[in-house]
Scaffold this motif. Structure first.
Motif, short mmCIF file in Angstrom:
data_model
loop_
_atom_site.label_atom_id
_atom_site.label_comp_id
_atom_site.label_asym_id
_atom_site.label_seq_id
_atom_site.Cartn_x
_atom_site.Cartn_y
_atom_site.Cartn_z
N GLU A 206 27.84 40.89 10.59
CA GLU A 206 26.95 40.20 9.65
C GLU A 206 25.76 39.59 10.38
OE1 GLU A 206 26.88 39.89 6.40
OE2 GLU A 206 28.69 41.08 6.02
N SER A 207 24.56 39.91 9.92
CA SER A 207 23.36 39.39 10.58
C SER A 207 23.27 37.87 10.50
CB SER A 207 22.11 40.02 9.97
OG SER A 207 22.01 39.71 8.59
N SER A 208 23.78 37.28 9.41
CA SER A 208 23.72 35.82 9.28
C SER A 208 24.53 35.15 10.38
CB SER A 208 24.24 35.39 7.91
OG SER A 208 25.59 35.81 7.71
N VAL A 209 25.64 35.76 10.75
CA VAL A 209 26.46 35.21 11.84
C VAL A 209 25.74 35.36 13.16
CG1 VAL A 209 28.65 35.40 13.08
CG2 VAL A 209 28.60 35.69 10.59
N ARG A 210 25.16 36.52 13.40
CA ARG A 210 24.45 36.75 14.66
C ARG A 210 23.30 35.76 14.84
NH1 ARG A 210 24.68 42.07 12.59
NH2 ARG A 210 22.41 42.28 12.49
N GLY A 211 22.54 35.52 13.77
CA GLY A 211 21.43 34.59 13.85
C GLY A 211 21.89 33.17 14.10
N SER A 212 22.97 32.77 13.43
CA SER A 212 23.50 31.42 13.61
C SER A 212 24.03 31.22 15.03
CB SER A 212 24.62 31.16 12.59
OG SER A 212 25.17 29.87 12.77
N VAL A 213 24.68 32.24 15.57
CA VAL A 213 25.21 32.14 16.92
C VAL A 213 24.08 32.02 17.94
CG1 VAL A 213 26.43 33.43 18.72
CG2 VAL A 213 27.40 33.27 16.42
N ALA A 214 23.03 32.79 17.75
CA ALA A 214 21.87 32.69 18.66
C ALA A 214 21.29 31.28 18.61
CB ALA A 214 20.82 33.72 18.29
N SER A 215 21.24 30.69 17.42
CA SER A 215 20.74 29.33 17.28
C SER A 215 21.64 28.34 18.02
CB SER A 215 20.66 28.97 15.80
OG SER A 215 20.20 27.65 15.62
N SER A 216 22.95 28.55 17.94
CA SER A 216 23.88 27.68 18.67
C SER A 216 23.68 27.80 20.17
CB SER A 216 25.34 28.05 18.31
OG SER A 216 25.62 27.72 16.97
N LEU A 217 23.48 29.01 20.65
CA LEU A 217 23.27 29.21 22.08
C LEU A 217 21.97 28.55 22.54
CD1 LEU A 217 24.48 32.91 22.40
CD2 LEU A 217 25.63 30.87 23.30
N ALA A 218 20.98 28.55 21.68
CA ALA A 218 19.73 27.86 22.03
C ALA A 218 19.97 26.36 22.22
CB ALA A 218 18.68 28.09 20.95
N LEU A 219 20.82 25.79 21.38
CA LEU A 219 21.11 24.36 21.48
C LEU A 219 21.93 24.03 22.72
CD1 LEU A 219 21.93 23.61 17.73
CD2 LEU A 219 19.89 22.94 18.99
N LEU A 220 22.72 24.99 23.19
CA LEU A 220 23.56 24.74 24.36
C LEU A 220 22.79 24.82 25.67
CD1 LEU A 220 26.75 26.65 23.19
CD2 LEU A 220 26.59 24.20 23.67
N HIS A 221 21.65 25.52 25.69
CA HIS A 221 20.77 25.56 26.87
C HIS A 221 21.51 26.01 28.14
CE1 HIS A 221 17.36 23.49 24.92
NE2 HIS A 221 18.28 22.75 24.34
N ASP A 222 22.38 26.98 28.03
CA ASP A 222 23.17 27.39 29.20
C ASP A 222 22.70 28.75 29.71
OD1 ASP A 222 25.43 28.44 30.85
OD2 ASP A 222 26.30 26.50 30.29
N ALA A 223 22.34 28.82 30.99
CA ALA A 223 21.81 30.06 31.56
C ALA A 223 22.83 31.19 31.54
CB ALA A 223 21.33 29.81 32.98
N ARG A 224 24.11 30.86 31.42
CA ARG A 224 25.13 31.91 31.36
C ARG A 224 24.95 32.82 30.15
NH1 ARG A 224 30.41 28.19 32.02
NH2 ARG A 224 29.05 26.81 30.81
N SER A 225 24.26 32.34 29.15
CA SER A 225 24.08 33.13 27.93
C SER A 225 22.91 34.10 28.02
CB SER A 225 23.87 32.20 26.72
OG SER A 225 25.02 31.43 26.49
N PHE A 226 22.10 33.96 29.03
CA PHE A 226 20.88 34.78 29.11
C PHE A 226 21.17 36.28 29.08
CE2 PHE A 226 17.28 36.90 31.00
CZ PHE A 226 16.18 36.22 30.49
N PRO A 227 22.08 36.81 29.92
CA PRO A 227 22.32 38.26 29.88
C PRO A 227 22.82 38.76 28.53
CG PRO A 227 23.23 37.30 31.88
CD PRO A 227 22.85 36.16 30.99
N ALA A 228 23.70 37.98 27.90
CA ALA A 228 24.24 38.40 26.60
C ALA A 228 23.15 38.45 25.54
CB ALA A 228 25.36 37.46 26.18
#
Length: 328
Positions: A206-228
């Motif tokens: 679901e695209s709505s889930v993908r978009g929400s997850v990306a938003s969560s990762l932005a809030l976490l500010h963790d470089a480990r997420s960059f490759p994913a």
């Protein structure tokens, strides 16, 4: 400033729902405890419009004396009108006093899903172990709206207690439940499992889930997420998701994102293009027109020796998230 409540009370019968809702907000803002003001607010808890009931529920928590009004709210919980029961629950939830807890809990068995969801939201505001025990069974309820509200409450409950419940909610067949659960994962920024599960959800169906997850990762500010994040950017079919991914790349490692986002400039359109440019300017401090060649020229000049290619190296693929279960 003293509010002349008697002059405003007649507005409780106004035909415009915005006027009725604003009346309750006004009483709350001024802490108006005049008997007539509280009475009209209580009456509007049974209004046919949800926006009015919501405003008046919040107002009751400010202007009503619990010892006097909780018994009246308790009586309203037995009303045959769904709207009346909903209004009472809103007020009790906003009051958040111990005696309100058992009253709200009693409506978890209400025949109307809308009443149950409001009761779950109200109980979640208490934010303790007792609230968690009441909410847990509803995480697997057959009713979609109930599961959504129960999963939303996870963000308010003791985080060490509900961690495994969050993990289970991530598998729910309902996208809105997975969105609420993924948002709750933001409470565990030090746990590597948080990133493993969020990265997998970047491949959700679901695209709505993908978009929400990306938003969560932005809030976490963790470089480990960059490759994913980078791994899905080019293949993501939805513009709004690519926009959120772009923002997250900048938040996780803005400097590292620069060459990859320069490569996106001529491909990105609309909001995505605007976000690419915004992140590039924030990461570099440069104000260059949104033309890929201009940015490429600047980048090569800024990195004359050993500059990585504008199109960065491939990154490992993110494993696909398991298909949500068909169970409740």
């Amino acid at each position: 400033h003293h509010l002349a409540a008697s002059a405003l009370v007649p507005l409780g019968k106004d035909v415009d729902l915005a006027v009725r809702a604003t009346l309750c907000d006004t009483f709350a803002n001024y802490g108006e405890r005049d008997d007539a003001a509280v009475e009209v607010t209580f009456g509007l808890l049974s209004d046919d419009e949800d926006v009015v009931r919501a405003a008046c529920g919040g107002a009751m928590a400010v202007i009503a004396t619990p010892a006097v009004w909780i018994p009246k709210l308790a009586s309203q919980l037995d009303s045959p009108r769904t709207a009346a029961r909903e209004g009472a629950i809103r007020a009790l939830g906003e009051m958040r006093v111990p005696e309100a807890f058992d009253l709200i809990r009693g409506r978890l068995a209400d025949p109307e899903s809308s009443v149950v969801t409001l009761a779950l939201a109200a109980i979640g505001r208490f934010g303790d172990e007792a609230a968690a025990r009441e909410i847990q069974p509803f995480l697997t309820d057959a009713r979609r709206s109930v599961r959504i509200e129960a999963s939303a409450a996870l963000a308010r409950l003791p985080k060490d207690l509900v961690r495994n419940w969050v993990y289970e909610a991530l598998k729910d067949r309902e996208p809105a439940v997975r969105i609420e659960a993924s948002a709750a994962l933001e409470r565990y920024p030090e746990d590597p499992e948080t990133y493993i599960r969020l990265h997998a959800l970047l491949r959700d169906e679901e695209s709505s889930v993908r978009g929400s997850v990306a938003s969560s990762l932005a809030l976490l500010h963790d470089a480990r997420s960059f490759p994913a994040l980078l791994a899905i950017l080019a293949d993501e079919p939805e513009e709004f998701v690519r926009t959120e991914v772009t923002l997250a790349l900048g938040a996780c490692d803005g400097q590292r994102a620069v060459p990859h986002l320069i490569d996106r400039l001529d491909k990105a359109k609309g909001e995505e293009n605007s976000m690419v440019l915004e992140v590039l300017m924030a990461a570099t401090g440069q104000k260059i027109r949104p033309q890929q060649k201009l940015w490429q020229d600047w980048y090569r000049l800024a990195h004359p020796e050993g500059a990585p290619p504008v199109l960065g190296p491939a990154v490992p693929a993110v494993p696909a998230v398991p298909k949500p279960s068909d169970g409740p």
